[in-house]
Design a protein around this motif. Structure first.
Motif, short mmCIF file in Angstrom:
data_model
loop_
_atom_site.label_atom_id
_atom_site.label_comp_id
_atom_site.label_asym_id
_atom_site.label_seq_id
_atom_site.Cartn_x
_atom_site.Cartn_y
_atom_site.Cartn_z
N ASP A 312 0.86 -1.19 0.00
CA ASP A 312 0.00 0.00 0.00
C ASP A 312 0.90 1.24 0.00
O ASP A 312 1.09 1.91 1.02
N ASP A 314 0.73 4.31 -1.30
CA ASP A 314 0.25 5.66 -0.95
C ASP A 314 -0.46 5.70 0.40
O ASP A 314 -1.01 6.72 0.80
N ASP A 316 -3.25 4.63 1.64
CA ASP A 316 -4.64 5.07 1.77
C ASP A 316 -5.54 3.94 2.26
O ASP A 316 -6.76 4.06 2.28
N LEU A 318 -6.17 1.26 0.83
CA LEU A 318 -6.81 0.55 -0.29
C LEU A 318 -5.71 0.12 -1.26
O LEU A 318 -4.61 0.68 -1.24
N LEU A 319 -6.00 -0.88 -2.08
CA LEU A 319 -5.01 -1.29 -3.08
C LEU A 319 -5.55 -1.03 -4.48
O LEU A 319 -6.66 -1.49 -4.80
N GLU A 323 -0.79 -1.84 -6.90
CA GLU A 323 -0.45 -2.23 -5.53
C GLU A 323 -0.84 -3.68 -5.27
O GLU A 323 -0.12 -4.43 -4.60
CA LIG Z 1 -3.07 2.29 -1.76
#
Ligand SMILES: [Ca+2]
Length: 358
Positions: A312, A314, A316, A318-319, A323
């Motif tokens: 991950d 960045d 956040d 989420l992928l 990612e």
């Molecule tokens: Ca991410």
């Protein structure tokens, strides 16, 4: 009457103590092997006795080959600089034997001077006469490579009659000279008066081979471990010890480190197919959905947690498709038995995110 026993024991308990391997060899040669050589006139029939210079000098590489095969070019490549007396060209250029050796100042020493220098291992070449010495020089220069080895450049070996005639015949003359000299020596010897067997001399050499040399071998290993480790200087492998041969280089998480393309992209189409079954929203899947897929690897949660953190990019929670592909790539790395890195190496970062990271 048990002197032989006493002798032998003393030897085992107190092997000669030497400071360096070359000192040791020098002393063993002079005290144990040389007397045997002298007794049987080895130096008259075979080869002259070794001198200090033969032990003290650096290992030597003799380059032999057809002309124009790049012998001189190869030396220049090793040294990363030109050396005095160097000539490179398509036709026979190096017409002398050039000993390329370490020296404080750059310069050329002619053969006639070399064979009288007790610090250089060339004194025996005197026997080859002037025809050879005129074609023998030493190119001296300060160079880090030459601190460990010396290199001898030779004239290219010629097969054509024309070139052979146009060149001096120094070597040929020298060989002929030596052959006739040994012939003369043999004739002048009376073999009925050849020295009888002297067991003591042979025993000394046996003993040297069994004990002293074995002791020196241990010293070789010690000297090697005491040497400072040489690091690779410059280029992609700056600061590493073994360059691309270092442990783990180019394997596991290191796979693809030299490639221009992102290594994960190779299998990304396969990971993408799974990605789109995990209900992505705005191109990203949730942690819960990613987990559902990732646990199928049967890797422990601690490992998967580490992979999640690495993938991950960045942060956040989420992928996205890249990612997710990276997470699967890291799972593959781990399943193949490699270690996971603590930080994501640059070459594993998806190209689209490299700017974000910098
Ligand atoms: Ca991410």
């Amino acid at each position: 009457m048990f002197s032989w026993l006493g002798n032998d024991d003393r030897r085992k308990k107190d092997p000669e103590v030497f400071q360096t391997v070359s000192d040791g060899l020098k002393k063993l040669y002079k005290t144990k092997l040389l007397p045997l050589e002298e007794y049987y006139k080895f130096h008259e029939f075979h080869s002259p006795a070794l001198e200090d210079a033969d032990f003290d000098n650096k290992p030597m590489i003799l380059l032999v080959g057809q002309y124009s095969t790049g012998k001189t070019t190869f030396i220049r490549y090793l040294l990363e600089q030109d050396f005095p007396g160097m000539r490179i060209g398509p036709e026979p250029t190096t017409d002398s034997f050039i000993a390329v050796m370490q020296g404080d100042v750059e310069g050329v020493i002619p053969g006639n001077a070399l064979v009288v220098d007790p610090k250089k291992p060339f004194r025996k070449l005197n026997a080859f006469g002037n025809a050879f010495l005129n074609r023998f020089v030493c190119a001296q220069l300060p160079n880090p490579v030459l601190e460990s080895i010396s290199v001898i450049d030779t004239p290219g070996i010629l097969s054509g009659e024309k070139q052979r005639i146009s060149r001096g015949e120094g070597l040929r003359t020298a060989v002929r000279y030596n052959m006739s000299r040994s012939g003369d020596l043999m004739q002048s010897q009376d073999f009925n008066k050849f020295q009888p067997l002297k067991n003591k001399l042979l025993e000394t050499v046996d003993e040297m081979l069994a004990h002293d040399i074995a002791h020196l071998m241990i010293l070789v290993r010690q000297e090697e471990t005491q040497k400072p480790v040489q690091m690779v200087k410059g280029g992609a492998f700056e600061g590493t010890q073994n360059g691309p041969f270092g442990h783990g280089y180019g394997e596991g998480a290191g796979e693809g480190i030299d490639d221009a393309d992102w290594v994960v992209a190779r299998d990304k189409p396969m990971y993408d197919e799974i990605f789109y079954t995990l209900s992505p929203v705005n191109g990203k899947i949730t942690g819960a959905n990613a987990k559902r897929e990732m646990v199928k690897s049967k890797l422990p949660n601690t490992v998967l947690g580490k992979i999640w953190k690495l993938a991950d990019i960045d942060k956040d929670g989420l992928l996205d498709d890249e990612e997710f592909a990276l997470a699967n790539h890291l799972i593959k790395v781990k399943l193949e038995g490699h270690e996971l890195p603590n930080d994501l190496p640059c070459h594993l970062i998806p190209p689209s995110k490299r700017k974000v990271i910098e």
